[in-house]
Design a protein around this motif. Structure first.
Motif, PDB file in Angstrom:
ATOM      1  N   THR A  97       0.838  -1.192  -0.189  1.00 31.32           N
ATOM      2  CA  THR A  97       0.123  -0.095  -0.091  1.00 31.32           C
ATOM      3  C   THR A  97       1.195   1.013  -0.180  1.00 31.32           C
ATOM      4  OG1 THR A  97      -0.196  -0.035   3.087  1.00 31.32           O
ATOM      5  CG2 THR A  97      -2.120  -0.700   0.774  1.00 31.32           C
ATOM      6  N   GLY A  98       0.612   2.062  -0.082  1.00 30.28           N
ATOM      7  CA  GLY A  98       1.321   3.577  -0.333  1.00 30.28           C
ATOM      8  C   GLY A  98       1.161   3.752  -2.309  1.00 30.28           C
ATOM      9  N   PRO A  99       1.717   4.770  -2.394  1.00 30.82           N
ATOM     10  CA  PRO A  99       2.964   5.263  -1.373  1.00 30.82           C
ATOM     11  C   PRO A  99       2.850   6.935  -0.594  1.00 30.82           C
ATOM     12  CG  PRO A  99       4.253   6.204  -3.404  1.00 30.82           C
ATOM     13  CD  PRO A  99       1.981   5.264  -3.576  1.00 30.82           C
ATOM     14  N   ASN A 144       2.528   2.960  -8.505  1.00 34.07           N
ATOM     15  CA  ASN A 144       3.959   3.569  -9.297  1.00 34.07           C
ATOM     16  C   ASN A 144       3.504   4.399  -9.574  1.00 34.07           C
ATOM     17  OD1 ASN A 144       6.456   3.936 -10.699  1.00 34.07           O
ATOM     18  ND2 ASN A 144       6.859   2.866 -11.654  1.00 34.07           N
ATOM     19  N   GLN A 145       3.267   5.750  -8.471  1.00 35.62           N
ATOM     20  CA  GLN A 145       3.213   7.355  -8.568  1.00 35.62           C
ATOM     21  C   GLN A 145       3.851   7.878  -9.690  1.00 35.62           C
ATOM     22  OE1 GLN A 145       2.207   8.763  -4.881  1.00 35.62           O
ATOM     23  NE2 GLN A 145       1.611  10.927  -5.531  1.00 35.62           N
ATOM     24  N   TYR A 146       4.522   7.639  -9.756  1.00 37.77           N
ATOM     25  CA  TYR A 146       5.488   8.843  -9.815  1.00 37.77           C
ATOM     26  C   TYR A 146       6.149   8.484 -11.627  1.00 37.77           C
ATOM     27  CZ  TYR A 146       4.999  11.475  -6.583  1.00 37.77           C
ATOM     28  OH  TYR A 146       3.965  12.381  -5.208  1.00 37.77           O
ATOM     29  N   PHE A 147       6.063   7.082 -11.614  1.00 36.77           N
ATOM     30  CA  PHE A 147       5.772   6.262 -13.604  1.00 36.77           C
ATOM     31  C   PHE A 147       7.250   5.762 -13.426  1.00 36.77           C
ATOM     32  CE2 PHE A 147       3.746  10.459 -13.689  1.00 36.77           C
ATOM     33  CZ  PHE A 147       2.726  10.364 -13.803  1.00 36.77           C
ATOM     34  N   HIS A 148       8.549   5.237 -13.031  1.00 37.33           N
ATOM     35  CA  HIS A 148       9.430   5.655 -12.993  1.00 37.33           C
ATOM     36  C   HIS A 148      10.190   5.120 -11.971  1.00 37.33           C
ATOM     37  CE1 HIS A 148      13.946   4.943 -14.015  1.00 37.33           C
ATOM     38  NE2 HIS A 148      13.614   4.829 -15.637  1.00 37.33           N
ATOM     39  N   MET A 149      10.518   3.843 -11.851  1.00 42.78           N
ATOM     40  CA  MET A 149      10.805   3.156 -10.135  1.00 42.78           C
ATOM     41  C   MET A 149      12.804   2.768 -10.537  1.00 42.78           C
ATOM     42  SD  MET A 149      10.080   3.067  -7.371  1.00 42.78           S
ATOM     43  CE  MET A 149       8.394   2.748  -7.553  1.00 42.78           C
ATOM     44  N   ALA A 208       9.338  -2.196   5.650  1.00 40.19           N
ATOM     45  CA  ALA A 208       8.600  -0.952   4.689  1.00 40.19           C
ATOM     46  C   ALA A 208       9.064  -1.524   3.222  1.00 40.19           C
ATOM     47  CB  ALA A 208       8.175   0.658   5.262  1.00 40.19           C
ATOM     48  N   LEU A 209       9.259  -0.970   2.382  1.00 42.09           N
ATOM     49  CA  LEU A 209      10.453  -1.146   1.339  1.00 42.09           C
ATOM     50  C   LEU A 209      10.433   0.896   0.991  1.00 42.09           C
ATOM     51  CD1 LEU A 209       7.622  -1.991  -1.452  1.00 42.09           C
ATOM     52  CD2 LEU A 209       9.818  -3.722  -0.268  1.00 42.09           C
ATOM     53  N   TYR A 210      11.243   1.121   0.879  1.00 43.14           N
ATOM     54  CA  TYR A 210      12.518   2.498   0.403  1.00 43.14           C
ATOM     55  C   TYR A 210      12.600   1.960  -1.095  1.00 43.14           C
ATOM     56  CZ  TYR A 210      13.410   3.668   5.636  1.00 43.14           C
ATOM     57  OH  TYR A 210      13.522   4.307   6.851  1.00 43.14           O
TER      58      TYR A 210
END
Length: 468
Positions: free
Chosen positions: A216-218, A426-431, A442-444
């Motif tokens: 969940t998140g981010p 993937n809120q900002y499109f590029h991980m 948690a996942l950083y």
């Protein structure tokens, strides 16, 4: 409809306008005027249409006093009055008809709109029912894996209940011994209580491990740096130690920034800056027990750097591991070698020619960097977006772009894999970095120049000593 205003003017036989009366048609259009035409030859009838298309007829008759004493004159006046009354009635009827026609047109439009709304409601109802059914089915699918967990919890609950009963019995015995037998036996019994407490704590400690069920998140912590980078905290640090480390870019840099707290990190209050002895490659770094582990630039060497001493404590090459964009993640960036940590220790993920470019998992000694054991998977490193370890299981995403999800997992405990379907936003499109922190659970992530955190939900199975 014909509106007949009648004009009566003075008339003398010598002054009658010379107007040729047209021959009447074979069939009269106005049968009710025939009595008038038979009465006098001096009556002239004109007809026309006004701007609204209505028929207007004008009758010019002799002067009233000319024939006032004549019986036919009286009949003529009566007929003229009737004509006037009929004309007025026809005009009123015409106005009513126009008004009613406008009302009917308005009602017709409203009926059409209502019909459209009914159709829309019917279509929406079907769509909503289908959507609700699908959501209900998805909820049921999510709950399906919990059935064996509940069965396990029943067994675990019985075990914990027996622990509680044993503690109660020991407490009663302890009270009796205190009263009758003296301090020595009391100390022995106290050790039994401590051992039992240790067993209980060990049981609870095993709850920290589990199978990934949901992400969940981010939560966006900060926006800074380039599109690529890494940031992290130490999963082995105490709860009072919340230092954050920040490494911008994926290559050609040696600068690591340290922040005392997460609040300082958000406010960009740097507490210390480290200049590493070697540049790094990729973003697969990790801080573990006070030291930084990273991939040395243009090599397959893992470097262990102590923040406390500022020295390199160990270096070791990963045998056969590809490097410098030989087998990177799907986004590139020299992400060939990814160092990570979880509840069970330290790991490194890479790919080799010997494994056809597929991912290799290696468990590594955090002190010597020696590889203790490896597992070969069948998942292509270049097709993976990112990966992270939780409780000895590697989870791999199928993309680094929008729509990515956790698609594949490999358990080092059972040496088996399974395909999964765990979406995340993937809120900002590029991980370009995704790493698990066991202390924070948690996942950083480094998400296109944004430092974000994802929460994870784990599926717990409590193991007892009898299961070991």
């Amino acid at each position: 409809m014909c509106i007949l205003p009648v004009s009566l003017g003075s008339h003398e036989s010598s002054q009658v306008p010379s107007v040729d009366r047209p021959s009447p048609p074979q069939e009269s259009l106005y049968p009710w005027l025939e009595p008038l035409l038979s009465i006098t030859s001096y009556m002239i009838i004109y007809s026309a249409q006004d701007a609204d298309g209505r028929c207007i007829c004008t009758v010019v008759a002799p002067e009233q006093n000319l024939c006032s004493r004549d019986a036919k004159g009286r009949q003529l006046r009566q007929l003229l009055e009737k004509v006037q009354n009929m004309s007025q009635s026809i005009e009123v009827l015409n106005l009513r008809t126009q008004r009613d026609f406008q009302y009917v047109m308005k009602m017709e439009n409203q009926m059409k709109g209502l019909r459209t709304k009914f159709r829309q409601v019917e279509d929406d109802r079907k769509t909503i029912m289908a959507k609700n059914f699908q959501e209900l089915k998805e909820k049921m699918d999510e709950l399906q894996p919990l059935i064996p967990v509940l069965e396990q919890y029943k067994t675990d609950a019985q075990l914990i209940s027996s622990f509680k009963e044993e503690i109660r019995n020991l407490s009663m015995v302890l009270t009796a011994i205190q009263e009758e037998m003296g301090a020595y036996d009391y100390d022995e019994l106290y050790q039994r209580v401590l051992r039992l407490d240790s067993r209980l704590r060990n049981c609870m400690g095993k709850l920290t491990c589990g199978k990934l069920m949901k992400i969940t998140g981010p939560v966006t912590i900060k926006t800074s740096g380039t599109r690529f980078g890494a940031w992290m905290t130490d999963p082995q640090a105490s709860q009072r130690n919340n230092r954050v480390w920040y490494m911008d870019s994926y290559t050609n840099s040696k600068i690591v920034r340290e922040y005392k707290t997460m609040e300082d990190f958000v406010a960009n209050v740097v507490s210390r800056t480290y200049n590493l002895p070697f540049k790094w490659e990729g973003t697969g770094h990790v801080v573990y027990n006070g030291s930084l582990y990273y991939n040395k630039y243009q090599s397959n060497i893992i470097v262990k750097y102590s923040f406390e001493t500022g020295r390199v404590l160990a270096q070791r090459a990963l045998e056969y591991a590809g490097f410098h964009n030989t087998y990177p993640y799907s986004w590139g960036g020299y992400s060939d070698i990814d160092v990570m940590a979880d509840e069970l220790g330290m790991w490194v993920v890479y790919a080799t020619n010997q494994n056809a470019g597929n991912i290799v998992i290696a468990q590594m000694d955090p002190d010597t960097l020696e590889v203790q054991k490896t597992w070969n998977t069948e998942y292509s490193k270049r097709n993976a977006g990112e990966s992270f370890m939780i409780c000895g299981t590697l989870y791999i995403t199928n993309s680094h772009l929008t729509g990515a999800k956790v698609y594949y997992s490999y358990s080092t405990k059972t040496s088996s894999y399974e395909y999964t379907d765990i979406p995340f936003h993937n809120q900002y499109f590029h991980m370009s970095m995704l790493d698990y922190n066991a202390r924070e659970r948690a996942l950083y992530a480094w998400n296109n120049g944004h430092q974000v955190l994802f929460n994870v939900t784990l599926f717990h199975v409590i193991k007892t000593e009898d299961d070991s």
